[in-house]
Design a protein around this motif. Structure first.
Motif, PDB file in Angstrom:
ATOM      1  N   SER A  34       0.827  -1.204   0.000  1.00 49.62           N
ATOM      2  CA  SER A  34       0.000   0.000   0.000  1.00 49.62           C
ATOM      3  C   SER A  34       0.863   1.256   0.000  1.00 49.62           C
ATOM      4  CB  SER A  34      -0.938   0.015   1.207  1.00 49.62           C
ATOM      5  OG  SER A  34      -1.862  -1.029   1.117  1.00 49.62           O
ATOM      6  N   VAL A  35       1.851   1.295   0.870  1.00 58.11           N
ATOM      7  CA  VAL A  35       2.739   2.466   0.940  1.00 58.11           C
ATOM      8  C   VAL A  35       3.506   2.615  -0.367  1.00 58.11           C
ATOM      9  CG1 VAL A  35       4.746   3.460   2.096  1.00 58.11           C
ATOM     10  CG2 VAL A  35       2.917   2.444   3.450  1.00 58.11           C
ATOM     11  N   ALA A  36       4.010   1.504  -0.910  1.00 57.04           N
ATOM     12  CA  ALA A  36       4.770   1.562  -2.168  1.00 57.04           C
ATOM     13  C   ALA A  36       3.894   2.013  -3.331  1.00 57.04           C
ATOM     14  CB  ALA A  36       5.382   0.197  -2.471  1.00 57.04           C
ATOM     15  N   THR A  37       2.655   1.522  -3.387  1.00 57.18           N
ATOM     16  CA  THR A  37       1.738   1.888  -4.463  1.00 57.18           C
ATOM     17  C   THR A  37       1.416   3.375  -4.425  1.00 57.18           C
ATOM     18  OG1 THR A  37       0.749  -0.314  -4.474  1.00 57.18           O
ATOM     19  CG2 THR A  37      -0.541   1.428  -5.460  1.00 57.18           C
ATOM     20  N   VAL A  38       1.119   3.887  -3.248  1.00 56.91           N
ATOM     21  CA  VAL A  38       0.790   5.304  -3.113  1.00 56.91           C
ATOM     22  C   VAL A  38       2.030   6.159  -3.391  1.00 56.91           C
ATOM     23  CG1 VAL A  38      -0.026   7.088  -1.530  1.00 56.91           C
ATOM     24  CG2 VAL A  38      -1.125   4.848  -1.548  1.00 56.91           C
ATOM     25  N   SER A  39       3.179   5.729  -2.876  1.00 55.07           N
ATOM     26  CA  SER A  39       4.420   6.488  -3.070  1.00 55.07           C
ATOM     27  C   SER A  39       4.861   6.509  -4.524  1.00 55.07           C
ATOM     28  CB  SER A  39       5.543   5.905  -2.206  1.00 55.07           C
ATOM     29  OG  SER A  39       5.221   6.019  -0.840  1.00 55.07           O
ATOM     30  N   ALA A  40       4.468   5.484  -5.301  1.00 65.40           N
ATOM     31  CA  ALA A  40       4.848   5.412  -6.705  1.00 65.40           C
ATOM     32  C   ALA A  40       3.976   6.297  -7.598  1.00 65.40           C
ATOM     33  CB  ALA A  40       4.772   3.967  -7.195  1.00 65.40           C
ATOM     34  N   VAL A  43       1.910  11.903  -9.200  1.00 67.33           N
ATOM     35  CA  VAL A  43       1.261  13.132  -8.737  1.00 67.33           C
ATOM     36  C   VAL A  43       1.459  13.297  -7.234  1.00 67.33           C
ATOM     37  CG1 VAL A  43      -0.943  14.345  -8.509  1.00 67.33           C
ATOM     38  CG2 VAL A  43      -0.420  13.108 -10.609  1.00 67.33           C
ATOM     39  N   LEU A  44       1.266  12.205  -6.502  1.00 64.16           N
ATOM     40  CA  LEU A  44       1.430  12.273  -5.047  1.00 64.16           C
ATOM     41  C   LEU A  44       2.895  12.423  -4.650  1.00 64.16           C
ATOM     42  CD1 LEU A  44      -1.188   9.596  -4.011  1.00 64.16           C
ATOM     43  CD2 LEU A  44      -1.382  12.069  -3.787  1.00 64.16           C
ATOM     44  N   ALA A  45       3.764  11.676  -5.318  1.00 61.51           N
ATOM     45  CA  ALA A  45       5.190  11.760  -4.997  1.00 61.51           C
ATOM     46  C   ALA A  45       5.741  13.152  -5.286  1.00 61.51           C
ATOM     47  CB  ALA A  45       5.968  10.711  -5.779  1.00 61.51           C
ATOM     48  N   GLY A  46       5.181  13.829  -6.288  1.00 60.42           N
ATOM     49  CA  GLY A  46       5.622  15.179  -6.617  1.00 60.42           C
ATOM     50  C   GLY A  46       5.064  16.235  -5.683  1.00 60.42           C
ATOM     51  N   GLY A  47       3.986  15.924  -4.992  1.00 59.00           N
ATOM     52  CA  GLY A  47       3.336  16.912  -4.142  1.00 59.00           C
ATOM     53  C   GLY A  47       3.526  16.708  -2.654  1.00 59.00           C
ATOM     54  N   PHE A  48       4.011  15.526  -2.275  1.00 59.94           N
ATOM     55  CA  PHE A  48       4.156  15.218  -0.851  1.00 59.94           C
ATOM     56  C   PHE A  48       5.471  14.510  -0.591  1.00 59.94           C
ATOM     57  CE2 PHE A  48      -0.397  15.293  -1.691  1.00 59.94           C
ATOM     58  CZ  PHE A  48      -0.836  16.158  -0.695  1.00 59.94           C
ATOM     59  N   LYS A  49       6.040  14.752   0.563  1.00 64.53           N
ATOM     60  CA  LYS A  49       7.249  14.045   0.976  1.00 64.53           C
ATOM     61  C   LYS A  49       6.875  12.611   1.347  1.00 64.53           C
ATOM     62  CE  LYS A  49       9.497  18.156   2.477  1.00 64.53           C
ATOM     63  NZ  LYS A  49      10.439  18.818   3.254  1.00 64.53           N
ATOM     64  N   ALA A  51       7.619  10.854   3.842  1.00 64.77           N
ATOM     65  CA  ALA A  51       7.199  10.699   5.236  1.00 64.77           C
ATOM     66  C   ALA A  51       5.723  11.052   5.410  1.00 64.77           C
ATOM     67  CB  ALA A  51       8.056  11.575   6.150  1.00 64.77           C
ATOM     68  N   GLU A  52       5.243  12.067   4.703  1.00 63.33           N
ATOM     69  CA  GLU A  52       3.830  12.445   4.816  1.00 63.33           C
ATOM     70  C   GLU A  52       2.928  11.397   4.173  1.00 63.33           C
ATOM     71  OE1 GLU A  52       0.819  16.211   4.291  1.00 63.33           O
ATOM     72  OE2 GLU A  52       2.848  16.391   3.521  1.00 63.33           O
ATOM     73  N   ILE A  53       3.365  10.857   3.045  1.00 59.52           N
ATOM     74  CA  ILE A  53       2.602   9.785   2.396  1.00 59.52           C
ATOM     75  C   ILE A  53       2.514   8.580   3.334  1.00 59.52           C
ATOM     76  CG2 ILE A  53       2.607   8.091   0.513  1.00 59.52           C
ATOM     77  CD1 ILE A  53       3.830  10.322  -1.261  1.00 59.52           C
ATOM     78  N   SER A  54       3.643   8.198   3.908  1.00 57.98           N
ATOM     79  CA  SER A  54       3.684   7.047   4.813  1.00 57.98           C
ATOM     80  C   SER A  54       2.824   7.289   6.047  1.00 57.98           C
ATOM     81  CB  SER A  54       5.132   6.780   5.218  1.00 57.98           C
ATOM     82  OG  SER A  54       5.207   5.647   6.033  1.00 57.98           O
TER      83      SER A  54
END
Length: 130
Positions: A34-40, A43-49, A51-54
């Protein structure tokens, strides 16, 4: 348009948490996936660090495990972006990626994906062969 939008991050994490918890428990592998999918997600990786995603993913996974009220709250996170079709589609696709991470989508995961699609006014059949 979507970069840096906290409601978008929360909706994606909520959808992934619901899929991960659909069989009643969340394994360590599902958490990592789940963390890897969201971090990949670019759009999200470009807008959030990272640590915040995790941190957001962890919060949503805990809510998914907190019973019916927690899961209902996660669906509300998804509904928050339902009026924006581009966001809704990305939320659904991220959840689909999570569900397919182990190579197959189980019946309970499919039911959860269908409910997510319903909340987003999407037809899941449209994404069957993407």
């Amino acid at each position: 348009k979507m970069s840096g939008r906290k409601d978008f991050l929360e909706a994606v994490c909520a959808a992934n948490a619901l899929v991960a918890a659909s069989d009643g428990e969340i394994s360590d592998d599902e958490i990592k996936t789940s963390v890897a999918t969201v971090s990949a997600n670019p759009v999200l990786a470009g807008g959030f660090k990272a640590a915040e995603i995790s941190r957001t993913m962890d919060t949503m996974l805990k809510r998914a495990q907190s019973g019916r009220s927690g899961r209902m709250g996660l669906y509300k996170e998804i509904e928050d972006v339902a009026s924006q079709p581009d966001m809704g589609e990305m939320v659904y696709l991220a959840a689909l990626d999570c569900a397919e991470a182990d190579g197959s989508v189980g019946d309970k995961e499919r039911a959860t994906l269908n409910e997510i699609a319903k909340k987003l006014s999407l037809d899941p059949k449209k994404y069957a062969n993407v």
